[in-house]
Scaffold this motif. Structure first.
Motif, PDB file in Angstrom:
ATOM      1  N   GLN A  98     -38.109 -26.228 121.336  1.00 29.37           N
ATOM      2  CA  GLN A  98     -37.163 -26.203 120.232  1.00 29.37           C
ATOM      3  C   GLN A  98     -37.580 -25.119 119.228  1.00 29.37           C
ATOM      4  O   GLN A  98     -38.711 -24.652 119.223  1.00 29.37           O
ATOM      5  CB  GLN A  98     -37.075 -27.564 119.532  1.00 29.37           C
ATOM      6  N   ASN A 152     -34.737 -27.411 109.608  1.00 31.40           N
ATOM      7  CA  ASN A 152     -33.829 -27.718 110.711  1.00 31.40           C
ATOM      8  C   ASN A 152     -34.541 -27.540 112.044  1.00 31.40           C
ATOM      9  O   ASN A 152     -35.243 -26.542 112.244  1.00 31.40           O
ATOM     10  CB  ASN A 152     -32.593 -26.798 110.671  1.00 31.40           C
ATOM     11  N   TYR A 153     -34.340 -28.518 112.941  1.00 24.07           N
ATOM     12  CA  TYR A 153     -34.917 -28.472 114.282  1.00 24.07           C
ATOM     13  C   TYR A 153     -33.768 -28.256 115.280  1.00 24.07           C
ATOM     14  O   TYR A 153     -32.805 -29.035 115.328  1.00 24.07           O
ATOM     15  CB  TYR A 153     -35.624 -29.783 114.623  1.00 24.07           C
ATOM     16  N   TYR A 154     -33.820 -27.160 116.104  1.00 26.36           N
ATOM     17  CA  TYR A 154     -32.778 -26.817 117.080  1.00 26.36           C
ATOM     18  C   TYR A 154     -33.359 -26.843 118.480  1.00 26.36           C
ATOM     19  O   TYR A 154     -34.456 -26.310 118.707  1.00 26.36           O
ATOM     20  CB  TYR A 154     -32.220 -25.399 116.814  1.00 26.36           C
ATOM     21  N   GLU A 155     -32.571 -27.450 119.402  1.00 30.74           N
ATOM     22  CA  GLU A 155     -32.929 -27.307 120.809  1.00 30.74           C
ATOM     23  C   GLU A 155     -32.515 -25.895 121.236  1.00 30.74           C
ATOM     24  O   GLU A 155     -31.482 -25.385 120.813  1.00 30.74           O
ATOM     25  CB  GLU A 155     -32.197 -28.337 121.656  1.00 30.74           C
ATOM     26  N   THR A 206     -29.027 -25.169 122.424  1.00 28.25           N
ATOM     27  CA  THR A 206     -27.901 -25.190 121.484  1.00 28.25           C
ATOM     28  C   THR A 206     -27.754 -23.889 120.740  1.00 28.25           C
ATOM     29  O   THR A 206     -26.867 -23.732 119.910  1.00 28.25           O
ATOM     30  CB  THR A 206     -28.075 -26.330 120.462  1.00 28.25           C
ATOM     31  N   ILE A 207     -28.682 -22.954 121.016  1.00 35.65           N
ATOM     32  CA  ILE A 207     -28.625 -21.678 120.329  1.00 35.65           C
ATOM     33  C   ILE A 207     -27.953 -20.664 121.255  1.00 35.65           C
ATOM     34  O   ILE A 207     -28.436 -20.437 122.366  1.00 35.65           O
ATOM     35  CB  ILE A 207     -30.035 -21.213 119.938  1.00 35.65           C
ATOM     36  N   ALA A 250     -27.493 -20.749 115.721  1.00 36.07           N
ATOM     37  CA  ALA A 250     -27.655 -22.191 115.908  1.00 36.07           C
ATOM     38  C   ALA A 250     -26.307 -22.866 115.821  1.00 36.07           C
ATOM     39  O   ALA A 250     -25.547 -22.654 114.880  1.00 36.07           O
ATOM     40  CB  ALA A 250     -28.591 -22.752 114.848  1.00 36.07           C
ATOM     41  N   LYS A 309     -25.810 -26.442 116.459  1.00 35.93           N
ATOM     42  CA  LYS A 309     -25.940 -27.776 115.868  1.00 35.93           C
ATOM     43  C   LYS A 309     -27.411 -28.157 115.833  1.00 35.93           C
ATOM     44  O   LYS A 309     -28.069 -28.158 116.868  1.00 35.93           O
ATOM     45  CB  LYS A 309     -25.136 -28.779 116.696  1.00 35.93           C
ATOM     46  N   PRO A 310     -27.951 -28.489 114.644  1.00 35.80           N
ATOM     47  CA  PRO A 310     -29.374 -28.901 114.574  1.00 35.80           C
ATOM     48  C   PRO A 310     -29.551 -30.304 115.123  1.00 35.80           C
ATOM     49  O   PRO A 310     -28.659 -31.153 114.990  1.00 35.80           O
ATOM     50  CB  PRO A 310     -29.691 -28.828 113.082  1.00 35.80           C
ATOM     51  N   THR A 311     -30.629 -30.526 115.757  1.00 34.13           N
ATOM     52  CA  THR A 311     -30.942 -31.857 116.292  1.00 34.13           C
ATOM     53  C   THR A 311     -31.528 -32.766 115.213  1.00 34.13           C
ATOM     54  O   THR A 311     -31.416 -33.981 115.295  1.00 34.13           O
ATOM     55  CB  THR A 311     -31.955 -31.749 117.442  1.00 34.13           C
ATOM     56  N   THR A 330     -32.634 -32.682 110.658  1.00 35.28           N
ATOM     57  CA  THR A 330     -32.722 -31.934 109.394  1.00 35.28           C
ATOM     58  C   THR A 330     -33.499 -32.759 108.353  1.00 35.28           C
ATOM     59  O   THR A 330     -33.206 -33.943 108.162  1.00 35.28           O
ATOM     60  CB  THR A 330     -31.332 -31.614 108.842  1.00 35.28           C
TER      61      THR A 330
END
Length: 523
Positions: free
Chosen positions: A95, A135-138, A141-142, A147, A149-151, A153
């Motif tokens: 992530q 914010n944590y992103y998979e 999803t990028i 980005a 949608k963040p997984t 926040t």
């Protein structure tokens, strides 16, 4: 002990004693200096805390005044937004983490009259708000680095970030630099903080303080503060360059007493032990000197006694040798003459021995002296009769002036007659010319005064002070020029003391001496 060795010992002992006193003084002075350094350090620490507390209290107070004003103004005059992005990759969890820190600075115009009368139309005051977002992103999803949608926040808010606090602090320091000191802090505040901080440092002393602007006194001070006696000072109300024209001075009127009290026990013990050493040393020196004097006196006494016995023994031997001569032994007159000489010399030696033994018994209180009611004038007459022939032989005189109306005393006839005879005998022996002696009596109160005055050699004041000491004789270079062994006047004083009387002498060299005896009368 030789004279040189004795002097060497005295010098060494004196130097040692002086060295001990010097070491004690050095140690006490060093301890006092250490106590003063510790005191100075404690006061400096306390003053530093007071300076910090006063400044921190002032900044907090003004920040508290501004906050309600900022809350009332809905619209700031201007707004500045600062954002900071930080991106990190988490390969383990596959992530991407994006950190965003947003600082919102809202500026307001504040009238200076809210605080003090400052020569300015308005003051810019900033209100800071901080928002931290993570914010944590998979990675799936990028898309194309964007980005979708963040997984997860995380959001944190803060009304006053650290940078804002420092800006406020620096701004207030600049703003308040020209404000009069008495409007920034009161004497009561300073005194309260000082007393508390000094107590924390273990110093509970009365103090005087003042805040000075360079060398000029301000209104913040205690009544009795004296700048000339100020103990220590620290800067107060530092600006952004850690400089200040103001300095907080403090003085402790009882500082020296406080420092001395901290080592008082040490000073007292040092004085006590040093005094004991000085007394012991002085006593030892006195005893050594006295023993040397006694040794010298005893040596002179032995020499005089030897001389006194040598002449009678020689005379007796000569008389015995003469009697053995056949021509002399047949002459009855010559034999009787020589036998009379032997008897007289034997009596003379016996009298010398008796005199020594009598003094010895008096010293040991073994001599039993019985007393009875006697007329002192009668005793004087008997004593004068004892020496009358000797005085006449030397073409001198003894005159009596018995003016005392009462002369009844409690005395021992034999011993007190000997007292008067001894004084008269001294007057005769120590007169180079014909002895001229006057004897006086008078009544003073309940006492009778006997004075025996001669016109002989006299004595110095130093000799007069010691003339009644046992074995003492004035040193004239030849201890045998006047026969005796220094016991006569010692015997006089001992007998007079035993009769509850007092004896003294007044004398001047070359002008004679006057012996004065004071005795109590009996009714």
């Amino acid at each position: 002990m030789g004279k040189r060795l004795f002097i060497l010992l005295v010098v060494l002992m004196s130097l040692s004693l002086i060295g001990i006193i010097f070491v004690q003084s050095f140690f006490i002075n060093n301890s006092l200096e250490n106590e003063e350094k510790n005191f100075t350090r404690s006061v400096t620490i306390a003053l530093s805390f007071v300076s910090r507390d006063i400044q921190d209290y002032e900044i907090k107070r003004f920040y508290g005044l501004i906050q309600p004003y900022l809350a009332e103004n809905k619209e700031p005059d201007s707004t500045i937004i600062r954002q900071l992005y930080i991106t990190t990759e988490d390969d383990i969890n596959d992530q991407t983490i994006i950190h965003r820190n947003t600082v919102l600075e809202e500026r307001f115009k504040v009238p200076p009259s809210l605080f003090f009368e400052i020569d300015a139309d308005s003051i810019d005051v900033s209100n800071f708000t901080s928002e931290r977002t993570t914010n944590y992103y998979e990675r799936s999803t990028i898309d194309g680095g964007l980005a979708i949608k963040p997984t997860k926040t995380l959001v944190e808010y803060s009304n006053l970030p650290e940078i804002g606090k420092q800006i406020y602090k620096d701004s207030y320091k600049t703003l308040l630099r020209d404000v009069p000191i008495y409007k920034r802090v009161t004497s009561h505040q300073v005194e309260t903080l000082l007393r508390r901080q000094l107590k924390d440092e273990g110093i509970e002393l009365d103090f005087e303080f003042a805040i000075y602007d360079d060398d000029l006194a301000t209104k913040v001070h205690t009544r009795n503060f004296d700048k000339s006696g100020a103990y220590i000072g620290v800067p107060i109300f530092l600006d952004n360059n850690n400089e200040s024209n103001y300095r907080l001075w403090v003085d402790f009127p009882d500082r020296k007493k406080f420092l001395l009290s901290s080592i008082l026990w040490m000073i007292l013990l040092s004085i006590l032990f040093t005094s004991v050493i000085i007394v012991a040393y002085s006593s030892a020196i006195y005893q050594l000197i006295k023993q040397r004097q006694i040794s010298q006196i005893k040596t002179d006494f032995i020499n005089n006694m030897t001389h006194e016995f040598k002449t009678p023994i020689a005379t007796i031997n000569l008389a015995l040798d003469a009697i053995k001569n056949p021509k002399i032994i047949a002459d009855q007159d010559k034999v009787k003459r020589y036998l009379g000489m032997i008897k007289d010399e034997n009596k003379r030696m016996h009298a010398q021995v008796e005199n020594v033994l009598r003094i010895s018994k008096l010293e040991k209180n073994e001599l039993n002296i019985s007393k009875e009611r006697l007329k002192l004038h009668d005793l004087i007459g008997n004593a004068v009769d004892h020496v009358a022939l000797i005085v006449e032989d030397r073409k001198g005189y003894v005159k009596t002036h018995l003016e005392a109306a009462k002369s009844s005393v409690l005395a021992n006839e034999t011993h007190f007659t000997n007292v008067i005879v001894n004084i008269l005998d001294n007057a005769i022996k120590y007169s180079d010319d014909a002895p001229k002696i006057d004897v006086y009596t008078e009544n003073i109160g309940n006492n009778i005064i006997l004075k025996i005055a001669d016109q002989g050699n006299g004595m110095s004041k130093q000799v007069a002070k010691r003339v009644f000491e046992k074995f003492y004789r004035e040193h004239t270079g030849n201890v045998h020029n006047v026969k005796g062994h220094g016991l006569g006047l010692a015997y006089v004083k001992r007998i007079v003391d035993d009769h509850q009387g007092h004896v003294s002498v007044e004398s001047e060299k070359g002008k004679g001496s006057t012996f004065i005896i004071k005795l109590p009368l009996i009714s």
